[in-house]
Design an enzyme around this catalytic site. Structure first.
Site, mmCIF file in Angstrom:
data_model
loop_
_atom_site.group_PDB
_atom_site.id
_atom_site.type_symbol
_atom_site.label_atom_id
_atom_site.label_comp_id
_atom_site.label_asym_id
_atom_site.label_seq_id
_atom_site.Cartn_x
_atom_site.Cartn_y
_atom_site.Cartn_z
ATOM 1 N N PHE A 1 -7.283 -1.923 4.314
ATOM 2 C CA PHE A 1 -7.193 -2.375 5.702
ATOM 3 C C PHE A 1 -7.606 -3.847 5.812
ATOM 4 O O PHE A 1 -8.495 -4.294 5.076
ATOM 5 C CB PHE A 1 -8.115 -1.539 6.606
ATOM 6 C CG PHE A 1 -7.800 -0.074 6.531
ATOM 7 C CD1 PHE A 1 -6.799 0.481 7.321
ATOM 8 C CD2 PHE A 1 -8.476 0.743 5.628
ATOM 9 C CE1 PHE A 1 -6.495 1.833 7.222
ATOM 10 C CE2 PHE A 1 -8.177 2.098 5.527
ATOM 11 C CZ PHE A 1 -7.177 2.647 6.326
ATOM 12 N N GLY A 2 -6.986 -4.531 6.751
ATOM 13 C CA GLY A 2 -7.425 -5.885 7.073
ATOM 14 C C GLY A 2 -8.602 -5.812 8.030
ATOM 15 O O GLY A 2 -8.925 -4.740 8.563
ATOM 16 N N MET B 1 0.848 -1.211 0.000
ATOM 17 C CA MET B 1 0.000 0.000 0.000
ATOM 18 C C MET B 1 0.872 1.246 0.000
ATOM 19 O O MET B 1 1.860 1.309 0.738
ATOM 20 C CB MET B 1 -0.873 0.027 1.246
ATOM 21 C CG MET B 1 -1.716 -1.216 1.411
ATOM 22 S SD MET B 1 -2.722 -1.085 2.889
ATOM 23 C CE MET B 1 -3.442 -2.722 2.949
ATOM 24 N N HIS C 1 0.038 -8.241 -4.199
ATOM 25 C CA HIS C 1 -1.131 -7.413 -4.524
ATOM 26 C C HIS C 1 -0.709 -5.951 -4.400
ATOM 27 O O HIS C 1 -0.551 -5.444 -3.286
ATOM 28 C CB HIS C 1 -2.262 -7.775 -3.549
ATOM 29 C CG HIS C 1 -3.512 -6.998 -3.713
ATOM 30 N ND1 HIS C 1 -4.553 -7.065 -2.810
ATOM 31 C CD2 HIS C 1 -3.924 -6.122 -4.665
ATOM 32 C CE1 HIS C 1 -5.537 -6.276 -3.195
ATOM 33 N NE2 HIS C 1 -5.174 -5.677 -4.321
ATOM 34 N N GLY D 1 -10.741 -10.018 1.219
ATOM 35 C CA GLY D 1 -11.369 -9.078 2.144
ATOM 36 C C GLY D 1 -12.533 -9.712 2.884
ATOM 37 O O GLY D 1 -13.544 -10.039 2.264
ATOM 38 N N MET E 1 -1.358 -2.341 -4.313
ATOM 39 C CA MET E 1 -2.385 -1.296 -4.158
ATOM 40 C C MET E 1 -1.668 0.037 -4.238
ATOM 41 O O MET E 1 -1.588 0.779 -3.256
ATOM 42 C CB MET E 1 -3.100 -1.481 -2.828
ATOM 43 C CG MET E 1 -4.079 -2.642 -2.884
ATOM 44 S SD MET E 1 -4.749 -3.004 -1.279
ATOM 45 C CE MET E 1 -3.556 -4.159 -0.757
ATOM 46 N N GLY F 1 -6.654 -12.961 5.770
ATOM 47 C CA GLY F 1 -5.663 -12.488 6.724
ATOM 48 C C GLY F 1 -6.110 -12.795 8.134
ATOM 49 O O GLY F 1 -5.658 -13.757 8.757
HETATM 50 C C1 DX5 Z 1 -7.404 -5.403 2.028
HETATM 51 C C2 DX5 Z 1 -6.340 -6.390 1.626
HETATM 52 C C3 DX5 Z 1 -6.536 -7.784 2.107
HETATM 53 C C4 DX5 Z 1 -6.496 -7.959 3.592
HETATM 54 C C5 DX5 Z 1 -7.486 -9.022 3.928
HETATM 55 O O1 DX5 Z 1 -6.984 -4.148 1.630
HETATM 56 O O2 DX5 Z 1 -6.226 -6.427 0.210
HETATM 57 O O3 DX5 Z 1 -5.612 -8.688 1.493
HETATM 58 O O4 DX5 Z 1 -5.226 -8.332 4.085
HETATM 59 O O5 DX5 Z 1 -7.616 -9.051 5.278
HETATM 60 P P1 DX5 Z 1 -8.829 -9.767 6.013
HETATM 61 O O6 DX5 Z 1 -8.803 -11.204 5.585
HETATM 62 O O7 DX5 Z 1 -8.479 -9.546 7.436
HETATM 63 O O8 DX5 Z 1 -10.078 -9.066 5.568
HETATM 64 ZN ZN ZN Z 2 -4.898 -8.072 -0.781
#
Ligand code: DX5
Ligand code: ZN
Length: 212
Positions: A141-142, A35, A64, A172, A66, A193
């Site tokens: 965000f996770g 990110m 990934h 997500g 972003m 995650g």
């Molecule tokens: C969100 C990310 C995801 C994130 C998923 O911006 O792209 O990869 O790590 O996290 P969870 O599984 O906790 O939603």
């Molecule tokens: Zn991701």
């Protein structure tokens, strides 16, 4: 369809990364959310962290990006030899060229779509694609909540792809609760995650993600 599980390192304890990687050694992929604080309102980690993980895990890497202008960094990320590099549809101005470059660098090419981004343009880049990542939350965000309207989008994506050998990945809020629905809609690659890293036994959790 064979399911693949990608463990998102964003939810790991970075102070104990080696131990955290050992907990997810059964995953098919390790997922990295890079990110930049521009494309998404958050800054995570970059190449040095991915390179360090490369050195202490055998699991293939799933990057990934972003970030804005992802084409500027493709060579640098390809140098750690990830299986997949995914760029955002909204951030890649010359998407077809960017996807072609990812393949030329020896990686599989992915494109990710934010929840509100229509699938339409994908039909023109199918020949250059190995993976479509349907975001099931707004990226950044996770630990966010899965958006149910994405089930329909996954189904439409599956129809658009037809028989082309392209994986549909979801990312997500993915957990054992929604995987059956996501798989029925046509997803075969599941990023998680929080669900994996917060599990008492991540190996058992990953195994369940494949069969639930
Ligand atoms: C969100 C990310 C995801 C994130 C998923 O911006 O792209 O990869 O790590 O996290 P969870 O599984 O906790 O939603
Ligand atoms: Zn991701």
């Amino acid at each position: 369809m064979r399911r693949r599980i990608s463990a998102s390192i964003l939810a790991a304890d970075f102070g104990n990364l080696r131990e955290e990687l050992a907990r997810v050694k059964d995953a098919d992929l390790i997922h990295f959310d890079v990110m930049d604080g521009h494309f998404v309102p958050n800054i995570s980690f970059g190449l040095p962290v991915i390179a360090a993980v490369r050195r202490c895990s055998e699991v293939p890497l799933d990057v990934h990006l972003m970030i804005e202008g992802p084409e500027r960094y493709l060579e640098a990320f390809a140098a750690v030899q990830p299986e997949i590099i995914t760029v955002h549809y909204e951030a890649a101005v010359h998407l077809q060229r960017t996807l072609r470059q990812i393949r030329e660098l020896g990686c599989r090419a992915g494109v990710s779509l934010n929840p509100h981004t229509p699938l339409d343009g994908l039909r023109y880049v199918l020949d250059d694609l190995d993976l479509v990542l349907i975001m099931t939350v707004n990226p950044g965000f996770g630990g966010q909540q899965f958006i149910p309207a994405m089930l329909d989008k996954i189904q439409h994506c599956r129809e658009l792809i037809g028989t082309a050998p392209i994986e549909i990945q979801v990312d997500g809020g993915v957990s054992l609760e929604n995987i059956p629905l996501l798989a029925a809609a046509g997803a075969s690659n599941f990023v998680a995650g929080s669900a994996i890293f917060q599990a008492e036994d991540p190996a058992a959790y990953i195994a369940k993600m494949r069969t639930v």
